[in-house]
Every structure is written in structure tokens, then in C-alpha cells.
Design a protein around this motif. Structure first.
Motif, PDB file in Angstrom:
ATOM      1  N   MET A  86     -74.435  42.938  99.643  1.00  0.00           N
ATOM      2  CA  MET A  86     -73.670  41.875  99.011  1.00  0.00           C
ATOM      3  C   MET A  86     -72.769  41.217 100.046  1.00  0.00           C
ATOM      4  O   MET A  86     -72.448  41.810 101.065  1.00  0.00           O
ATOM      5  N   PHE A  87     -72.351  40.005  99.769  1.00  0.00           N
ATOM      6  CA  PHE A  87     -71.445  39.327 100.673  1.00  0.00           C
ATOM      7  C   PHE A  87     -70.437  38.545  99.854  1.00  0.00           C
ATOM      8  O   PHE A  87     -70.622  38.285  98.677  1.00  0.00           O
ATOM      9  N   GLY A  88     -69.348  38.140 100.495  1.00  0.00           N
ATOM     10  CA  GLY A  88     -68.296  37.399  99.806  1.00  0.00           C
ATOM     11  C   GLY A  88     -66.926  37.909 100.180  1.00  0.00           C
ATOM     12  O   GLY A  88     -66.779  38.957 100.806  1.00  0.00           O
ATOM     13  N   MET A  89     -65.916  37.153  99.801  1.00  0.00           N
ATOM     14  CA  MET A  89     -64.535  37.522 100.133  1.00  0.00           C
ATOM     15  C   MET A  89     -64.021  38.662  99.282  1.00  0.00           C
ATOM     16  O   MET A  89     -63.355  39.570  99.770  1.00  0.00           O
ATOM     17  N   VAL A  90     -64.286  38.596  97.989  1.00  0.00           N
ATOM     18  CA  VAL A  90     -63.662  39.517  97.038  1.00  0.00           C
ATOM     19  C   VAL A  90     -64.518  40.771  96.915  1.00  0.00           C
ATOM     20  O   VAL A  90     -65.522  40.784  96.198  1.00  0.00           O
ATOM     21  N   ARG A  91     -64.123  41.824  97.627  1.00  0.00           N
ATOM     22  CA  ARG A  91     -64.899  43.067  97.626  1.00  0.00           C
ATOM     23  C   ARG A  91     -63.985  44.202  97.154  1.00  0.00           C
ATOM     24  O   ARG A  91     -63.400  44.928  97.953  1.00  0.00           O
ATOM     25  N   PRO A  92     -63.840  44.356  95.847  1.00  0.00           N
ATOM     26  CA  PRO A  92     -62.861  45.321  95.332  1.00  0.00           C
ATOM     27  C   PRO A  92     -63.307  46.767  95.498  1.00  0.00           C
ATOM     28  O   PRO A  92     -64.495  47.072  95.553  1.00  0.00           O
ATOM     29  N   CYS A  93     -62.336  47.628  95.592  1.00  0.00           N
ATOM     30  CA  CYS A  93     -62.573  49.072  95.635  1.00  0.00           C
ATOM     31  C   CYS A  93     -62.541  49.604  94.208  1.00  0.00           C
ATOM     32  O   CYS A  93     -61.626  49.301  93.447  1.00  0.00           O
ATOM     33  N   THR A  94     -63.525  50.381  93.847  1.00  0.00           N
ATOM     34  CA  THR A  94     -63.593  50.883  92.474  1.00  0.00           C
ATOM     35  C   THR A  94     -62.432  51.809  92.152  1.00  0.00           C
ATOM     36  O   THR A  94     -62.028  51.931  90.994  1.00  0.00           O
ATOM     37  N   HIS A  95     -61.876  52.485  93.172  1.00  0.00           N
ATOM     38  CA  HIS A  95     -60.723  53.343  92.923  1.00  0.00           C
ATOM     39  C   HIS A  95     -59.508  52.520  92.515  1.00  0.00           C
ATOM     40  O   HIS A  95     -58.689  52.954  91.710  1.00  0.00           O
ATOM     41  N   ARG A  96     -59.375  51.333  93.089  1.00  0.00           N
ATOM     42  CA  ARG A  96     -58.238  50.491  92.735  1.00  0.00           C
ATOM     43  C   ARG A  96     -58.447  49.830  91.378  1.00  0.00           C
ATOM     44  O   ARG A  96     -57.491  49.618  90.641  1.00  0.00           O
ATOM     45  N   LEU A  97     -59.686  49.489  91.045  1.00  0.00           N
ATOM     46  CA  LEU A  97     -59.946  48.820  89.776  1.00  0.00           C
ATOM     47  C   LEU A  97     -59.722  49.740  88.587  1.00  0.00           C
ATOM     48  O   LEU A  97     -59.283  49.298  87.525  1.00  0.00           O
ATOM     49  N   GLY A  98     -60.028  51.007  88.743  1.00  0.00           N
ATOM     50  CA  GLY A  98     -59.984  51.899  87.601  1.00  0.00           C
ATOM     51  C   GLY A  98     -61.292  51.849  86.834  1.00  0.00           C
ATOM     52  O   GLY A  98     -62.119  50.943  87.024  1.00  0.00           O
ATOM     53  N   GLU A  99     -61.496  52.794  85.959  1.00  0.00           N
ATOM     54  CA  GLU A  99     -62.792  52.942  85.286  1.00  0.00           C
ATOM     55  C   GLU A  99     -63.140  51.742  84.425  1.00  0.00           C
ATOM     56  O   GLU A  99     -64.263  51.237  84.443  1.00  0.00           O
ATOM     57  N   ARG A 100     -62.177  51.240  83.666  1.00  0.00           N
ATOM     58  CA  ARG A 100     -62.474  50.159  82.721  1.00  0.00           C
ATOM     59  C   ARG A 100     -62.840  48.869  83.450  1.00  0.00           C
ATOM     60  O   ARG A 100     -63.850  48.223  83.121  1.00  0.00           O
TER      61      ARG A 100
END
Length: 392
Positions: free
Chosen positions: A1-15
Motif C-alpha cells: 500500500m502507499f499513501g500519507m496516512v498509514r495508521p498503526c493498529t495499536h494506536r487506533l484501537g480494536e474498534r
């Protein structure tokens, strides 16, 4: 994947991770349904923001969800994925922009595209993506001519740019394209009053996309002699950083003006994660509550902020910079992308970009430095005091 917004799942939380994956898979499947299996290679993190914004305004039920079948990239698990107009608009925008990027590679004769048969095949693929992108856009009432026009103006703008040209004159076509796409999500969601603030958010998002790409590529472009907006206009990195900070602030203000049914994921992606992308591009990335918050790691003389070595520069030579590597062409990059995606290399650790060959962090890179309270933003920005990770 590519792009600026690459979130970490630990920061997002499960939901929020489940919601984010629903939009990512939804975009991938929308691309397949619109332009065939090969079109899934243009799935990108930034494109799915359009799907996220549509659902944030309309709500998940109105925006549309469905149960998707098993997929190798999900470990052969079924999943709830986004569908409907938001995913189709995201697919249309992704196809049009991927087509333009492919034609740029053909024009520049990058890699294998210097060979006529390969270049001809790439042009045919770009033509299919143009046609299907326009058809997908028309299906949701979006005129992709706005995007095509902006893309076609970009080379003209760059040709006229020189020392002293305002950097924002160079980013204008990208800003115009993303503003139109963001604003259309308001019409899809049935909240036309959101069109103006989301157009502003989209304009600034496009500005950031152009800025960060220029910052990340500047050294490589200088080595290869390629055109770079910062170098061409003589814009200092400090000024580029100021413009990025202004864009981040403007996006937050624009989102505050919009009406959302559930805007938590959109807020996290476009405020918090986009801010981290800026820090990453300018070499400022840090974990506010990890080891880096307490200074450089012991015994690492190259760590940021480490004191000068007592023996003098001669006793501690700086590590040599890695030699620049030529980017891959479209077709080789696509093949490498498929291999990385199927082996989850893009999820964990650090990997080499399939096309650019730049080192990139996977979604879960360095998540061990995050404390549990980093997921506070996923619960509506009810921030705790132990880490100060949010400043909502």
C-alpha cells in the motif's frame, strides 16, 4: 500500500482498526469490481479517506456494508467491508490518479517502461483505468474531468516554476483535485452543507500530499537530476514545514465545521495520523511516551540529541549514506507489491517501497513503544493524562 496516512493498529484501537480495515478492503474490492483484478494494485491509504468521510457523514448503515468472502490478505477470513457510493468514489479517484502516474512513468521511460512493448502495455492499462474511473465517477455523480484537468495542468505549472515562484502555485492542481473529491462526499452523504468545509479540508490534504512527497524525494531527485518543487522554487525546508503545519491546522478547523454522524475515524486519520506523517517526512517522528521521550538510547552515538563524542570527529566517523537506488517501473513495482502484500511485509517492520524503493515503516512498526493509553483517541478523544498523546 502507499499513501500519507498509514495508521498503526495499536494506536487506533480494536474498534477503529476494524472500521479502517473495512474501508481498505472495500476500496480494494471496489477497484476489482470496477476494473478487474489487476486494478487492486492501486489500492492506497489516502484514497480510502474518501470512503471514510462518506461513512462518517452518512453513518455505516446508510453508507453501506456487506460481508466479504475469505481473502488471502486477511488470512482467509471473512470480514465486513464498506461498499456503496463512498467506496465507488474512492475507486474512481484512485483509478484516475493511478492512470496519470502510469503515463508519467511511461513519459519518463522509467525502468522497463523504456522498452516499447512494455510502454505500450502500460498505456493500454492506463487507458482502461481512465475509462473505468470515469465510469465509476459518473455512477456516483462525480465528474472526473475535474481530476483529469488538474493532472494535465500540473506539467504546465511545473514548467513555468522557477526560483521565487510561490510553492503553493505548484501545489494548486493537486489541491483542486482533492478538494473536489472531498466535497463530493458531502453530496453522497446527503449533507450538502458539509461541501464547503470538506472542500477546504481536501484542498489542504492535497497540499500536504504534494509537500510531503517533495520533502521525501528532494535528496533523491537532486542525485538523479529530477525536478523537485522545493529545489525548483528555492523553497527552504523550514518554509515547507511551516506550510505543512498551517495545512494541518486548517484541516482540523475544517473538520470542526462539518457535521458528522460518527467522525472519530476521520478525525484520527486526518488530524492525528496526518500529523505523524508530517513528522515522519521531516524526520521528527517520535513516541511521546516511549524510550525516545527520555533521551537517546544508551550507547548509541548516532541517536538524535546524543552528545558529541569525546574523542572528536576523527574517532567517530559518520555512517555513510546509502547510495540512491533507481525506482522500479510500473510493472516490476506491481509484481513486487503483490509479493509484499501476500507475505504481510507491509504490515510489520520496515520494507522497501515497491515503486520508489524508499524505506518505509509498516503499519505496526515500533508499536512496542506505544503505551496502552494511545488508544484514547479511538474512544472519542477522552484523553488520559498519563501520556498527553492528544491535544483535541
Amino acid at each position: 500500500m502507499f499513501g500519507m496516512v498509514r495508521p498503526c493498529t495499536h494506536r487506533l484501537g480494536e474498534r477503529l482498526t476494524a472500521q479502517w480495515m473495512a474501508h481498505l478492503c472495500g476500496l480494494c474490492l471496489a477497484l476489482r469490481g470496477q476494473a478487474g483484478q489487476f486494478a487492486r494494485v492501486v489500492t492506497n491509504y489516502d484514497g480510502l479517506v474518501i470512503s471514510v468521510l462518506t461513512e462518517a457523514q452518512a453513518g455505516a448503515e446508510r453508507a453501506g456494508r456487506r460481508r466479504a468472502g475469505p481473502c488471502a490478505l486477511r488470512g482467509m477470513r471473512r470480514a465486513s467491508v464498506a461498499e456503496g457510493d463512498g467506496a465507488r468514489l474512492a475507486a474512481a479517484v484512485s483509478l484516475i490518479l493511478a492512470s496519470a502516474k502510469t503515463r508519467d512513468h511511461v513519459t519518463d521511460q522509467d525502468g522497463l517502461l523504456a522498452h516499447r512493448p512494455v510502454a505500450a502495455a502500460a498505456r493500454r492499462i492506463a487507458g482502461v483505468w481512465d475509462k473505468e474511473g470515469a465510469r465509476a465517477g459518473a455512477g456516483v455523480g462525480f465528474d472526473t474531468a475535474l481530476l483529469v484537468g488538474a493532472v494535465e495542468r500540473q506539467p504546465e505549472v511545473e514548467a513555468l516554476a522557477g526560483p521565487g515562484t510561490p510553492l503553493l502555485a505548484v501545489t494548486e492542481p493537486t489541491e483542486t483535485a482533492t478538494a473536489a473529491a472531498f466535497a463530493h462526499t458531502a453530496h453522497l452523504a446527503g449533507i450538502p452543507g458539509n461541501a464547503a468545509p470538506l472542500a477546504e479540508a481536501g484542498r489542504l490534504f492535497g497540499r500536504l500530499a504534494h509537500l510531503l512527497d517533495a520533502v521525501e524525494d528532494q535528496e533523491k531527485d537532486a542525485a538523479s537530476g529530477a525536478w523537485n518543487p522545493l529545489t525548483a522554487t528555492g523553497t527552504p525546508r523550514a518554509e515547507a514545514r511551516r506550510l505543512a503545519a498551517d495545512a494541518l491546522h486548517g484541516i482540523r478547523l475544517a473538520l470542526d465545521e462539518a457535521e458528522f454522524t460518527d467522525g472519530r475515524l476521520a478525525h484520527v486519520l486526518l488530524v492525528h495520523e496526518l500529523g505523524r506523517s508530517v513528522e515522519r517526512a521531516f524526520g521528527e517522528e517520535r513516541h511521546r511516551h516511549g524510550a525516545e521521550a527520555h533521551g537517546p538510547a544508551p550507547g548509541n552515538p548516532y541517536a538524535p540529541g546524543a552528545p558529541p563524542h569525546p574523542g572528536g570527529p576523527g574517532d567517530l566517523p559518520p555512517p555513510p549514506p546509502p547510495p540512491p537506488r533507481e525506482p522500479r517501473g510500473l510493472i516490476p513495482g506491481c509484481l513486487v507489491f503483490v509479493g509484499m502484500a501476500c507475505t504481510c511485509q507491509m504490515c510489520c517492520g520496515t520494507y522497501e517501497g515497491p515503486w520508489s524503493r524508499r524505506r518505509r515503516d509498516g503499519m505496526c512498526k515500533s508499536c512496542g513503544d506505544c503505551c496502552e493509553c494511545c488508544s484514547c483517541c479511538s474512544d472519542g478523544c477522552q484523553c488520559c493524562e498519563c501520556c498527553g498523546c492528544c491535544d483535541c
